[in-house]
Design an enzyme around this catalytic site. Structure first.
Site, short mmCIF file in Angstrom:
data_model
loop_
_atom_site.label_atom_id
_atom_site.label_comp_id
_atom_site.label_asym_id
_atom_site.label_seq_id
_atom_site.Cartn_x
_atom_site.Cartn_y
_atom_site.Cartn_z
N LYS A 41 6.52 29.28 54.08
CA LYS A 41 7.16 28.00 53.73
C LYS A 41 6.29 27.23 52.74
O LYS A 41 6.76 26.70 51.73
CB LYS A 41 7.36 27.19 55.02
CG LYS A 41 8.27 25.99 54.85
CD LYS A 41 8.21 25.06 56.01
CE LYS A 41 9.01 25.51 57.20
NZ LYS A 41 8.99 24.50 58.29
N PHE A 147 15.09 7.47 61.48
CA PHE A 147 16.53 7.24 61.65
C PHE A 147 17.35 7.92 60.56
O PHE A 147 18.51 7.58 60.35
CB PHE A 147 16.82 5.73 61.67
CG PHE A 147 16.09 5.00 62.77
CD1 PHE A 147 16.46 5.17 64.10
CD2 PHE A 147 15.00 4.20 62.49
CE1 PHE A 147 15.77 4.52 65.13
CE2 PHE A 147 14.30 3.55 63.50
CZ PHE A 147 14.69 3.71 64.83
N ASN A 205 20.18 6.75 69.27
CA ASN A 205 20.94 7.99 69.22
C ASN A 205 21.91 8.10 70.39
O ASN A 205 23.05 8.54 70.24
CB ASN A 205 20.01 9.20 69.17
CG ASN A 205 19.61 9.54 67.74
OD1 ASN A 205 20.00 8.85 66.81
ND2 ASN A 205 18.83 10.58 67.56
N GLY A 250 36.76 13.39 66.75
CA GLY A 250 36.69 14.75 66.20
C GLY A 250 36.60 15.78 67.30
O GLY A 250 37.14 15.58 68.40
N GLY A 254 27.48 17.22 67.21
CA GLY A 254 26.50 18.32 67.31
C GLY A 254 25.25 17.93 66.57
O GLY A 254 24.95 16.75 66.41
N CYS A 257 19.99 16.40 66.92
CA CYS A 257 19.50 15.14 67.48
C CYS A 257 20.32 14.58 68.63
O CYS A 257 19.78 14.37 69.72
CB CYS A 257 19.43 14.10 66.36
SG CYS A 257 18.45 14.68 64.98
N ARG A 324 22.59 23.85 64.21
CA ARG A 324 22.12 23.57 65.56
C ARG A 324 23.16 22.75 66.34
O ARG A 324 23.64 21.73 65.86
CB ARG A 324 20.77 22.83 65.52
CG ARG A 324 19.64 23.78 65.19
CD ARG A 324 18.34 23.06 65.04
NE ARG A 324 18.28 22.27 63.83
CZ ARG A 324 17.25 21.51 63.48
NH1 ARG A 324 16.20 21.45 64.26
NH2 ARG A 324 17.27 20.83 62.36
C1 UGA Z 1 21.56 11.36 63.80
C2 UGA Z 1 21.48 9.84 63.63
O1 UGA Z 1 22.67 9.35 63.02
C3 UGA Z 1 20.26 9.46 62.76
O2 UGA Z 1 20.13 8.05 62.68
C4 UGA Z 1 19.00 10.05 63.39
O3 UGA Z 1 17.84 9.79 62.62
C5 UGA Z 1 19.16 11.55 63.52
O4 UGA Z 1 20.33 11.84 64.34
C6 UGA Z 1 17.93 12.09 64.19
O5 UGA Z 1 17.65 11.73 65.34
O6 UGA Z 1 17.14 12.79 63.51
P1 UGA Z 1 22.44 13.39 62.28
O7 UGA Z 1 22.27 14.23 63.50
O8 UGA Z 1 21.88 13.87 61.00
O9 UGA Z 1 21.80 11.93 62.51
O10 UGA Z 1 23.98 13.23 62.03
P2 UGA Z 1 25.12 12.12 62.23
O11 UGA Z 1 25.68 11.77 60.92
O12 UGA Z 1 24.65 11.02 63.07
O13 UGA Z 1 26.23 12.98 63.00
C7 UGA Z 1 25.95 13.59 64.26
C8 UGA Z 1 27.21 14.23 64.80
O14 UGA Z 1 28.15 13.22 65.18
C9 UGA Z 1 27.96 15.15 63.81
O15 UGA Z 1 28.37 16.30 64.50
C10 UGA Z 1 29.13 14.31 63.38
O16 UGA Z 1 30.24 15.10 62.99
C11 UGA Z 1 29.43 13.53 64.63
N1 UGA Z 1 30.13 12.25 64.39
C12 UGA Z 1 29.53 11.24 63.71
C13 UGA Z 1 31.41 12.08 64.89
O17 UGA Z 1 31.98 12.98 65.54
N2 UGA Z 1 32.05 10.88 64.69
C14 UGA Z 1 31.46 9.87 64.02
O18 UGA Z 1 32.10 8.79 63.87
C15 UGA Z 1 30.19 10.04 63.50
#
Ligand code: UGA
Length: 432
Positions: A41, A147, A205, A250, A254, A257, A324
């Site tokens: 890497k 975040f 989260n 939805g 997933g 996080c 993941r």
């Molecule tokens: C999430 C948090 O949003 C971040 O703030 C945090 O830093 C991150 O985890 C972490 O702990 O590292 P992330 O996992 O990248 O970020 O993705 P999100 O955009 O939050 O979506 C997570 C899941 O929720 C996805 O599967 C998405 O499809 C789903 N989701 C999101 C929904 O089903 N409905 C929504 O309205 C929003």
């Protein structure tokens, strides 16, 4: 270091958070010394090759190559930078706890780290910082939870809503140094104690995941009573106390996080003597939500044995190749157990997905996946799925049935193209 000169920064662990942190601090003018234990890497990154799919990241790594130094050598980092951002991953264990072995390994390398300041970016259970501080009495410690969202991480880093900094009592100087680093980016500053900062991350989260499970259940009720969840969410979100975000129903959340942090918080609470009832429901609703898609397919097609089902999208969300805890994994396994033939297409996640989805046929394009299918399930809302020529795609399918797991496509347009469209929490639409 003379006044106005930017402090050099060490980054330990060059995964997704580490690389974004390193590249963004380099963009802000800092020399960055980023260390990872995987030599391949480090070599690839030193050549400017970024394998993570994250918009804007590869460009930043290339344009800041002169300030970014990748290494496997911890000594080099310790000699070059006083401020060390720990960005190693804390994946879930089988019991749902966070696996802290990589954090522990870093701590064991820092026992002689002298006057360094350790900034914990990795998500750790509340209380971890206190333990580490006890083990590294000479080293400064700051909790600075992350975040960032995958897919918009560079943007999120450069424009944070808030920067949370947890400092031990009486050692606020370290917190001020970290606050200075983030100062050019704006965002509200929350200066607090270490354990509270750790809790902000887990609680944020868990709360966002709770909102998703909540709106998913509202969507399920909407299906029963004939309401439209997108209208309901819009109406709710205009209340300032509620807000419009994270109210998209939805097929479950997933990623690396939410599932991990929800169960880590539940376990943390349990181990501390508190039964966190609500989070059990959040997890259960999320699992059930993935199964509802299969029930919808059965409703339309009858038994799925021998049926060919196309999955559009595999990644846990668009703009990432991250598989993941993706809902597609559960969905594909359920479809296979029903005897269905599963074919899939994802614009970027297929390479990684192939290994995780044995038995799933990988198609070269969305159209190829749809050819001869009895139904399609839209799993990930990749923008390019909106550009599919649905009329032509439908003609190539065995049956024009689209289960839209993200309410992403326009139902009227799909009906016009001859499809039966069923989303989440909205009325089913038949061919017009
Ligand atoms: C999430 C948090 O949003 C971040 O703030 C945090 O830093 C991150 O985890 C972490 O702990 O590292 P992330 O996992 O990248 O970020 O993705 P999100 O955009 O939050 O979506 C997570 C899941 O929720 C996805 O599967 C998405 O499809 C789903 N989701 C999101 C929904 O089903 N409905 C929504 O309205 C929003």
């Amino acid at each position: 270091m003379s006044e106005g000169e930017k402090a050099p920064i060490g980054v330990i662990g060059v995964g997704w958070v580490g690389l974004v942190t390193a590249a963004c601090f380099a963009e802000l003018g800092h020399e960055v010394f980023a260390r990872d234990v995987v030599p391949e890497k480090v070599e690839a990154l030193s050549r400017g090759e970024v394998t993570i799919h994250e918009p804007g990241l590869a460009e930043l790594v290339v344009s800041n190559a002169d300030r970014l130094h990748f290494t496997t050598d911890m000594e080099e980092v310790l000699d070059s930078a006083e401020i060390l951002f720990v960005c190693v991953d804390t994946p879930p264990t089988h019991s749902g706890d966070a696996d802290l072995s990589r954090v522990r390994a870093v701590v064991s390398e820092l026992t002689d780290a002298g006057s360094h300041l350790l900034v914990m970016k990795s998500t750790v259970p509340a209380g971890t910082g206190e333990t580490i501080m006890g083990e590294l009495p000479g080293v400064g410690y700051v909790s600075c939870p992350e975040f960032l969202k995958e897919g918009t991480a560079v943007q999120d880093f450069m424009h944070p809503d808030r920067v949370v900094i947890g400092v031990p009592e009486g050692r606020e100087e370290g917190g001020r140094r970290v606050a200075e680093l983030y100062e050019p980016l704006g965002g509200d500053l929350v200066m607090t104690d270490v354990t509270s900062a750790e809790m902000v991350k887990l609680a944020s989260n868990a709360y966002l995941a709770t909102r998703i499970s909540f709106i998913n259940e509202i969507a399920n009720v909407c299906e029963e009573v004939g309401a439209d969840v997108t209208e309901v969410a819009r109406g709710m979100g205009l209340d300032e106390r509620i807000g419009p975000h994270f109210l998209r129903p939805g097929i479950g959340f997933g990623g690396s996080c939410f599932p991990k942090d929800v169960s880590a918080l539940k376990l943390l609470a349990g181990n501390s003597g508190y039964h966190f009832q609500l989070l059990n429901a959040v997890i259960e609703v999320n699992e059930l939500q993935k199964r509802r898609v299969v029930n919808k397919l059965i409703k339309h097609l009858g038994p799925l044995s021998g049926r060919r089902i196309a999955l559009l999208g595999l990644a846990f969300k668009p703009d990432t190749d991250d598989m993941r805890e993706a809902s597609s994994l559960v969905l594909a396994a359920r479809l296979a157990s029903e005897g269905a033939e599963v074919v899939a297409f994802d614009p970027v996640a297929m390479e990684g997905a192939e290994e995780m989805l044995p038995g799933v046929e990988m198609a070269d394009s969305a159209l190829a996946a749809l050819e001869g299918a009895d139904a399609a399930v839209l799993v990930t809302e990749w923008p390019e799925f909106r550009d599919i020529e649905w009329q032509a795609a439908g003609a190539a399918m065995n049956r024009k049935l689209l289960i839209d797991g993200r309410n992403f496509l326009d139902p009227a347009g799909m009906a016009e193209a001859g499809f039966t469209w069923e989303g989440v929490g909205r009325a089913e639409v038949g061919p017009s």
